[in-house]
Enzyme design. Structure first.
Site: not given
Lengths: 407, 148
Positions: A123, A200, A203, A226, A365
């Protein structure tokens, strides 16, 4: 308790609304999730009964606020298997967490000629900070390629992880392809050359049970919004010994120990990295989101999304859609990027919106990844705890309709 | 006030130009070539302009994108070809005002282009519809009016 999305759905007030006069079919949770009443009520309760600044005042109300805030920190630590709450820094979100590492650990440890390795599927939030960093420092940014199925080329690790590599920063789960990356394998390769690993998990956190120890990560970032929590809150977890040695990020109140006119010393971790009044209610809301998800059980969440993803892939294939990302479900989350020949994703998104269906269309993105896939854009449906097979059916019907318009 | 359903907008206006774009492909020779994109969705456009004195003698485009951006650009080329630079600029400004939701008295001059007004109801798509026009506006700046 067995997982029932139709029951879970009732926790989310937004589904009592309609969009364009139709039942709301929200398939954009990879973008941001909807919020359950439990989280909304917790935030309201904080403002109504516990609101004061934290760590500063000695009266009872402030102690209540501090307890709520630190309780949320403990929940966020527990959620990712972090050994201690003090290793969890509250930030505005994953983007700020990654930028924190850029301005602290990386500045201290990455020099001209050193390499930072990311991947081809990142991303922009895990790409742009490093582009800026290497421009400032003369270090070098490299990208581990993906294969045509959207999996990382771990066979190339030896070539990409070298003595020059100081940091490997990668997503646990792709926001476009849904790929769940073999972070442990990559962390082992990174540690073998003395590099650190930043994960990261923006998600992954809403959908998967994972543990920072099993991943053998050095830093890990994830966002509240999220995973059923409010916007404006996120976490940077780091190994305590690394956080201890890092310089501060923002300067201001709370992050200091002692201040003179010309110098200052720093507060202990994690407060060293939390200058100014934090987003208190948001952090408390994030803690409530953790409690909510743990109440459902992350294994049950994953199981439910696997079922939906399996069904969606099958249905999309049956109408001839091109699907990006891995086809096997074991290393794939509930994110499905697809295209339908002759219908631009933007047109599709507008048309399915008429049927109450919210999907994302565009580059998500991740423009370099789009180039790698050879498409300007994709449509993307992403699933969460409140989605049902019926949602998939409505999506498919709406996509068919969009095909009809262009036939 | 023009009221168009989304389906009508697509079926009656957009799809015709999307399927059969006018003035698509390179224009040689040309005076100006601009490449622009819509970072939101990855739409890309190349716009070719040929000037003749104060007039926009030739215009063509190439690119890929959604139906609204390509159809709007196709309609634009039909509309402005042969106009004076000043007139082309004025048409462009009218379209931009229309997309901004500003009602103006002179919209009749826009002819078929008024049908694009339906896009106003879909705010995120306005950028798609204006990609070609904004590119044209930049290109017109490069047109050199004949010395008088």
């Amino acid at each position: 308790m067995t997982f029932d999305a139709a029951v879970v759905r009732k926790d989310f007030p937004i589904f009592e609304t309609e969009t364009r006069g139709k039942r709301l079919v929200y398939l954009d949770s990879a973008n941001t999730s909807q919020k359950p009443r439990q989280v909304l009520d917790r935030i309201t309760q904080f403002y109504e009964t516990e609101n004061a600044n934290v760590h500063r005042a000695v009266y009872e109300l402030s102690e209540k606020a501090t307890a709520a805030y630190e309780g949320a920190r403990a929940a966020c630590a527990r959620f990712i298997g972090a050994p201690a709450p003090r290793s969890v820094v509250f930030t505005r979100g994953t983007t700020e967490s990654i930028n924190l590492i850029r301005f602290t650990w990386a500045r201290q440890n990455v020099r001209e000629g050193d390499e930072i390795l990311i991947t081809e599927m990142e991303h922009h939030s895990n790409l742009i900070p490093w582009q800026l960093f290497v421009q400032e420092t003369g270090s070098i940014l490299r990208h581990l390629p993906i294969d045509d199925d959207g999996r990382l080329r771990t066979d190339l690790l030896e070539e990409y992880v070298t003595e020059k590599t100081k940091l490997v920063s990668l997503s646990l789960m792709s926001n476009v392809l849904g790929t769940i990356n073999p972070v442990r394998t990559i962390a082992d390769a990174a540690h073998a050359v003395g590099a650190k690993v930043l994960v990261d998990a923006a998600q992954a956190a809403p959908h998967l049970r994972f543990d920072v120890n099993d991943l053998d990560a050095d830093f890990l970032a994830y966002s509240s919004h999220k995973m059923c929590g409010p916007t404006g809150a996120g976490v940077l977890w780091g190994r305590e010994e690394l956080l201890e040695e890092m310089p501060p990020f923002h300067g201001g109140g709370e992050m200091i120990r002692e201040v003179w006119a010309d110098r200052a010393t720093w507060n202990e971790i994690p407060y060293k990295f939390e200058a100014g009044t934090p987003n208190l209610a948001q952090a408390v809301g994030m803690g409530a989101a953790v409690d909510y998800l743990e109440g459902l059980g992350m294994e049950a969440v994953r199981e439910h999304e696997l079922e939906l993803t399996r069904y969606a892939l099958e249905r999309l294939e049956s109408i001839g859609a091109t699907i990006y990302g891995p086809r096997e479900l074991h290393d794939r989350g509930g994110v499905v990027s697809f295209n339908v020949e002759g219908v631009h994703p933007h047109d599709m998104s507008t048309i399915v919106d008429q049927e109450g269906v919210c999907i994302r269309a565009g580059h998500h993105c991740a423009q370099p990844l789009m180039r790698r896939l050879g498409v300007p854009a994709t449509a993307r449906a992403s699933f969460y705890i409140y989605n049902t097979p019926e949602d998939v059916d409505v999506l498919i019907e709406a996509v068919e309709k969009s095909k009809g318009w262009f036939a | 006030m023009v009221r168009v359903s989304l389906e009508d907008l697509y079926k009656e206006v957009i799809l015709d130009h999307y399927r059969t774009p006018r003035n698509k492909g390179r224009l040689d020779p040309h005076d100006v070539l601009l490449e622009r994109n819509n970072p939101l969705c990855g739409d890309e456009i190349e716009l070719f302009l040929k000037f003749e004195g104060d007039d926009l003698q030739g215009i063509s485009f190439d690119g890929k994108g959604c139906s609204i951006s390509l159809a709007s650009t196709s309609m634009m080329t039909e509309k402005v070809q042969g106009l004076s630079l000043e007139d082309a600029r004025q048409v462009t400004e009218s379209i931009k005002r229309m997309m901004a939701g500003e009602e103006e008295g002179d919209m009749n001059e826009l002819g078929d282009l008024v049908s694009l007004k339906g896009v106003v109801k879909y705010p995120v798509r306005i950028k798609c519809a204006l990609l070609g026009w904004n590119t044209l506006l930049e290109g017109l700046e490069e047109g050199k009016p004949a010395s008088t």
